[in-house]
Design an enzyme around this catalytic site. Structure first.
Site, PDB file in Angstrom:
ATOM      1  N   LYS A 178      17.008  60.582  63.330  1.00  0.00           N
ATOM      2  CA  LYS A 178      18.330  60.248  63.899  1.00  0.00           C
ATOM      3  C   LYS A 178      18.323  58.738  64.178  1.00  0.00           C
ATOM      4  CE  LYS A 178      21.411  61.806  67.667  1.00  0.00           C
ATOM      5  NZ  LYS A 178      21.569  62.808  68.740  1.00  0.00           N
ATOM      6  N   SER A 209      25.604  65.123  68.659  1.00  0.00           N
ATOM      7  CA  SER A 209      25.568  63.893  67.915  1.00  0.00           C
ATOM      8  C   SER A 209      24.446  63.803  66.882  1.00  0.00           C
ATOM      9  CB  SER A 209      25.450  62.710  68.877  1.00  0.00           C
ATOM     10  OG  SER A 209      24.246  62.769  69.568  1.00  0.00           O
ATOM     11  N   SER A 260      23.686  67.963  71.779  1.00  0.00           N
ATOM     12  CA  SER A 260      23.579  67.244  70.512  1.00  0.00           C
ATOM     13  C   SER A 260      22.565  67.773  69.516  1.00  0.00           C
ATOM     14  CB  SER A 260      23.307  65.764  70.775  1.00  0.00           C
ATOM     15  OG  SER A 260      24.455  65.186  71.373  1.00  0.00           O
TER      16      SER A 260
END
Lengths: 574, 569
Positions: free
Chosen positions: A212, A284, A308
């Site tokens: 990420k 996210s 997330s």
């Protein structure tokens, strides 16, 4: 001031509508920018700056209520405070500096038995038959490891094939921010050299993965999904990346996250759900979930503060682990909310999650929240003896969800688990989470708000970061402290649930999974339970007692041995 | 009563060429003062109110930004109401806790085992005052030599305390029955040859923010003058177990500020016209007046250092997290520390050894080792001196210079240090007032603060009210700046083990209270009119032993600490 309009006319106007003269006078002075000042009742001196009226106005926003005597008495304090804020704002605070307090998930007065130490034992699988490019993409960590060890493929070949598939498929997914090609190939060659002399670093030797894009890796931008940082290179290597490098995994890409870890919209576009490219992946950890779901990578690292990992993994039909707070060092990771953030692996099976988790969890003196505990996983250990709680929300979903949950429960029962309903503690305000998260994230990005750089954020809507951060400035510190005391009470109550059970099952997109247990720091594994051939997928979350990722993963694995749901491939990427 | 609503008023204003901002403000001000009567309900948050809040938060938004905020802010208000629905007694701490550990830095521990203090001769006190001014070591020797029983010592202490208290106003409650019952148990053990340790039979006082069942725990406030908490603070448990005899609850300025409590102002034994300072008021006064050999006090920002200075006695504010705060009133969860007050460094060491250590009931309490070697060679300690002492000028400096000479002559190597002062440490005071306002949230919101003893602008009622305007974001940022302050001090203490400083020099008090560094304060001289002067020795984290050792050396070289206030000699 309008031409011809003078103070006298204004006062007359106000009188005409019943506004008292004194009020009208003060109002004129305010608008005219006069330094009204206020009267310090103790000294009789007039002070410049904050006025009694402003205090009264602020009370409405902050939810307090004082009389005029109180308001007057505090004006010097408030003036001093403004000076203090100004002084504090002058201090350059490096992004990596966390506040001088830490969150500990253990409730006061409780001892939590550490989990057993040991090894991670996953199934040894034969090399898979690779007919198509997708077969390679959807292979698990164990299968890829077998492939590499059989000599049928080198690490370099696997790396190149992975990058090629990533680049081919990403245009419809918007999951990749940066391909870390040179780094990956360099690593791959090193790992092949070691393999050729018989040195295998472990189950992750040569396995490709994505990070990420809030994990810092030198030599490539670490963008946090924001146009503000699209070219910004950070000098340090995140601890999680260090550990995966050391384990022999090959980082091939930085993966998308909704800007500053909110949602799935980043500066390159909106990351899509491989099961429905018209839909966002959720965030996210958007790119991490999408890439794994589309069979582009066997695993990725994501993070969760408030959903997330659980959110996008559920929608994209894959497995994710949100560990106990403090398990994985966050050194080198963007901070969103210091007392809530957790890094966690995303993969297609519980076994793969266990392998990755073992490699990245552990102590790090550079992360003050780091709380080391042992971790062991044995795929073959039966479920009998594990007490599995059933959260009331398992029964409150729609018909599709309940239909998909039933076989999970049946499979777990048939494997020897004791299932029992749990009573979820009387609802503690979820607003405690809201307050804590908003305040901490606004503070983490304070510079952007006070220097007006927030105008450059992608999303300027009411619920997006810029507005949320501005609004967060009106949350009183006392409320933040109180929210953290409510959090203390919440910790105790949830701890009480875990006296009856070892884990509990609950749908992932619920308050218990997303809010309450993120607040308390409990670990959760989310796994797919099915869904339409096109559209958002469904999952179930297994929330564990503190530091009992091992138990949650065992339960997840047990389900995955009894069903093939997790092996489904999104039609567009098969 | 207005004949127009807001919209009409604004429209009229526009028609007359009135700038909107003027009309809006007139309306808002009128509304805020209730001048419009009940015709118009006080509506949901308005942009004007936000403008007022901005001014107080030091923020500056555009009109468009303000408008966009409104739903968010209304949501906020609902959230605050929901939070207030959860009962939160003072004993419920936030789930975020302070630790003095600096990320990435290694922890250095000392390896001294056990507490060895200077030997004392057993010489029977002659006067009542002689008894009162005896040290822990001296009293212990007398008890073990059979010159006095615990009961006799307890009764003697009670008598002297009651007499002195009429002048000093240092006691909230005397715990006579508890003390005598304990004394009898301890005498029985002594007769059987069982001595619990150096504190066996030693009388002491507890700052009245420490809970003890059976008598009120008042926190110095009229609000709690009769309130009993049926729980024993960990510190009290440990001193009970060590055989010390709790004589009385000692005064504190209400809610741990100053020296004014519901019974009046605690006095300095050196000047009965003056307050003892606080907030460990009674604790310091009792020791200074030769009423108790030791007491337990606390410090958040000066509450040990200040009264010890005013009263001319020694005190130890330990490293944050050394002493369990279970059962102690919370003022500022991230800043409060409990510590002993006594007349000598040796005594401080003995008491500290008995009370420090981890406690399940206080997760911030750590299990770090503590030992005290009264003979540790001075030159094994790297002693720094604060820049004002190097320059030789400044508040409190003159009295300390002879101490430095004395220490040098006795083998200490003193080196100048640069004390970090680039960060605005005093701006971090808001941490205390915010946490205090939260801890006493109900007192403010229920308007009980009107009954508090002190109502001046600097006192808690106003400070708590004002603190409710501190934005949480500023509180977070303050705590990040605090992390930087901690780094700076950690850097300093790599090169030295202790730093000698005037007690209120520069930012020393605030920055070391923020960082959690330990401090030992002791008298160094008495000036005109018997006004005491003190020095503070700040230690590296967990290096209480070294700070105490330096003070012990000074106390061997001088007898300033033995001086007795004329009114109590």
């Amino acid at each position: 001031m309008a031409a011809g309009l003078d103070r006298r006319t204004f006062l007359g106007l106000c009188a005409g509508v019943g506004i008292p003269l004194a009020t009208a006078e003060r109002s004129w002075a305010l608008a005219a920018g006069e330094n009204l000042g206020s009267v310090n009742r103790i000294s009789g001196e007039t002070l410049a700056g904050i006025t009694r009226e402003q205090v009264a106005a602020a009370e409405k926003v902050l939810g307090v209520s004082y009389d005029n005597a109180d308001r007057d008495q505090m004006l010097p304090h408030l003036e001093e405070a403004l000076k203090a804020y100004a002084e504090l704002r002058e201090v350059p605070i490096p992004e990596s500096v966390a506040p001088a307090f830490r969150f500990d998930p253990v409730p006061v007065g409780e001892t939590v038995v550490p989990p057993p130490a040991g090894f991670v034992q996953v199934r040894e699988l034969p090399p898979p038959s690779i007919v198509s490019d997708a077969d390679l993409g959807f292979a698990s960590i164990a299968e890829l490891g077998a492939l590499l060890r059989s000599g049928r493929m080198t690490v370099r070949q696997l790396t190149e094939a992975t990058i090629a598939r990533l680049e081919r498929c990403d245009p419809s997914l918007y999951a990749v921010v940066t391909v870390t090609r040179e780094r990956a190939l360099q690593q791959a060659d090193q790992l092949d050299a070691e393999a050729s002399t018989g040195e295998w670093r472990g189950p992750l030797h040569g396995i490709p993965w994505g990070a990420k894009d809030l994990l810092a890796v030198p030599g490539y931008p670490t963008t946090w999904g924001s146009p503000l940082y699209r070219n910004r290179v950070l000098p340090e290597t995140a601890r999680a990346v260090e550990l995966l490098d050391a384990a022999g995994a090959v980082l091939v890409a930085k993966l998308s996250l909704g800007e500053l870890a909110y949602g799935d919209l980043w500066y390159g576009g909106r990351t899509r759900n491989p099961w429905n490219p018209a839909q966002g992946a959720m965030g996210s950890s958007a790119g991490s979930a999408a890439a794994v779901s589309a069979g582009l990578l066997p695993f990725a690292m994501g993070s969760e503060t408030l959903g997330s990992i659980l959110g996008p993994c559920t929608r994209c039909g894959i497995s994710g682990l949100r560990p106990t707070y403090g398990r994985i060092s966050r050194f080198g990771a963007m901070s969103l909310a210091w007392t809530l953030d957790k890094l966690g692996p995303i993969a297609r099976t519980a076994e793969d999650l266990a392998v990755v988790f073992a490699a990245v969890q552990g102590e790090d003196a550079r992360d003050p929240s780091s709380h080391p505990m042992p971790f062991a996983f044995d795929h073959a250990r039966p479920l009998s003896g594990i007490r599995i709680g059933l959260h009331p929300d398992l029964a409150t979903g729609d018909a599709d969800e309940r239909r998909l949950i039933a076989p999970v429960l049946a499979a777990l029962r048939s494997q020897g688990a004791e299932l029992q309903p749990i009573e979820w503690p009387e609802r503690i305000p979820a607003v405690a989470m809201d307050i804590i998260m908003r305040v901490e994230s606004a503070a983490a990005f304070e510079e952007l708000t006070t220097r007006d750089r927030d105008d450059e954020f992608l999303d300027q809507s009411v619920d997006a970061r810029p507005n949320v951060f501005r609004a967060a400035h009106f949350i009183p510190a006392v409320q933040y402290v109180q929210a953290n005391r409510v959090r203390t009470v919440t910790k105790h109550r949830v701890h009480g649930v875990f006296q009856q059970v070892d884990v509990f099952l609950v749908p992932p997109m619920t308050e218990a999974a997303l809010v309450t247990t993120n607040l308390t720091g409990h670990p959760a594994v989310t796994i797919p339970i099915g869904g339409p051939q096109e559209g958002p997928q469904r999952g179930i979350a297994i929330v564990g007692a503190l530091w009992r990722e091992d138990l949650a993963l065992r339960v997840a694995h047990a389900w995955q041995m009894a069903s093939q749901v997790h092996r489904r491939r999104p039609p567009a990427f098969s | 009563m207005s004949a127009l609503d807001r919209r009409q008023f604004l429209a009229l204003g526009t028609a007359l060429g009135l700038p909107a901002i003027l009309a809006e403000r007139a309306w808002a001000v009128a509304e805020g003062e209730g001048a419009l009567g009940d015709v118009h309900r006080i509506a949901a948050i308005t942009a004007e109110q936000v403008a007022g809040a901005e001014a107080i938060a030091g923020l500056s938004l555009t009109a468009a930004e303000r408008e966009m905020l409104l739903p968010n802010l209304e949501r906020g208000l609902r959230a605050f109401t929901a939070i207030r629905g959860v009962p939160l007694p003072n004993s419920v701490a936030p789930a975020i806790a302070f630790s003095p550990l600096v990320p990435g830095r290694t922890v250095e521990t000392l390896d001294t085992v056990g507490v060895t203090v200077s030997p004392v001769a057993v010489s029977a006190p002659v006067t009542d005052a002689d008894w009162g001014f005896a040290t822990i070591a001296e009293l212990g020797a007398l008890l073990r030599a059979g010159r006095v029983t615990v009961r006799e010592l307890t009764e003697r202490t009670l008598r002297r305390l009651e007499v002195a208290d009429t002048k000093l106003l240092m006691v909230t409650h005397v715990l006579r029955e508890r003390a005598l019952a304990q004394a009898d148990v301890l005498d029985a053990e002594a007769r059987a040859g069982r001595w619990r340790g150096p504190l066996h039979g030693i009388p002491w006082g507890a700052k009245d923010l420490l809970s003890v069942p059976g008598a009120p725990t008042t926190w110095g406030s009229p609000l709690y003058a009769d309130r009993v908490i049926e729980e024993t603070a960990t510190v009290v448990e440990r001193l009970d177990a060590a055989g010390a005899v709790l004589i009385a609850k000692m005064t504190l300025g209400e809610f741990a500020m100053g020296d004014v409590w519901y019974g009046g102002m605690t006095r300095s034994p050196w000047n009965l016209e003056r307050g003892s300072s606080g907030s460990s008021a009674g604790s310091a006064a009792a020791v200074a007046a030769g009423v108790l050999p030791f007491a337990i006090g606390s410090e958040t920002l000066g509450s040990i250092v200040s009264p010890c200075t005013r009263c001319g006695v020694s005190g130890l504010r330990p490293t944050s997290g050394r002493v369990s705060r279970h059962g102690a009133m919370a003022l500022s969860w991230t800043m409060d520390k409990l510590g002993p007050i006594a007349r000598t460094a040796d005594d401080l060491a003995v008491v500290f050894a008995a009370i420090h250590g981890n406690d399940l009931r206080d997760p911030t309490a750590q299990a770090m080792p503590f030992g005290f070697d009264h003979d540790r060679p001075l030159d094994t300690i790297r002693v720094g001196i604060h820049p004002t002492l190097v320059r030789g000028e400044g508040n409190g400096v003159a009295a300390i210079l002879p101490v430095l000479e004395s220490l040098r002559a006795r083998g200490a190597e003193l080196r100048p240090v640069e004390w970090p002062d680039d960060l605005p440490a005093s701006s971090l005071n808001l941490i205390i007032s915010v946490e205090g306002a939260a801890a006493f949230d109900a007192v403010t919101r229920e308007n009980l603060d009107d009954q508090m003893v002190q109502q001046t602008p600097g006192a808690w009622p106003n400070a708590f009210r004002a603190a409710r305007f501190v934005p949480a974001v500023e509180y977070l940022q303050a705590n990040r700046v605090r992390a930087l302050v901690m780094e700076r001090l950690d850097d300093l203490f790599r090169d030295v083990d202790v730093v000698i400083t005037p007690p209120f020099a520069g930012n020393v008090l605030i920055s070391t209270n923020l960082s959690g560094h330990p401090a030992v304060v002791c008298p160094v001289a008495f000036g005109e009119n018997d006004v005491p002067a003190t020095m503070t020795v700040i230690g590296g984290l967990w290096k209480e032993e070294l700070a105490l050792r330096v003070v012990a050396e000074w106390q061997r070289a001088s007898d300033v600490h033995l001086r007795r206030p004329p009114a109590f000699s």
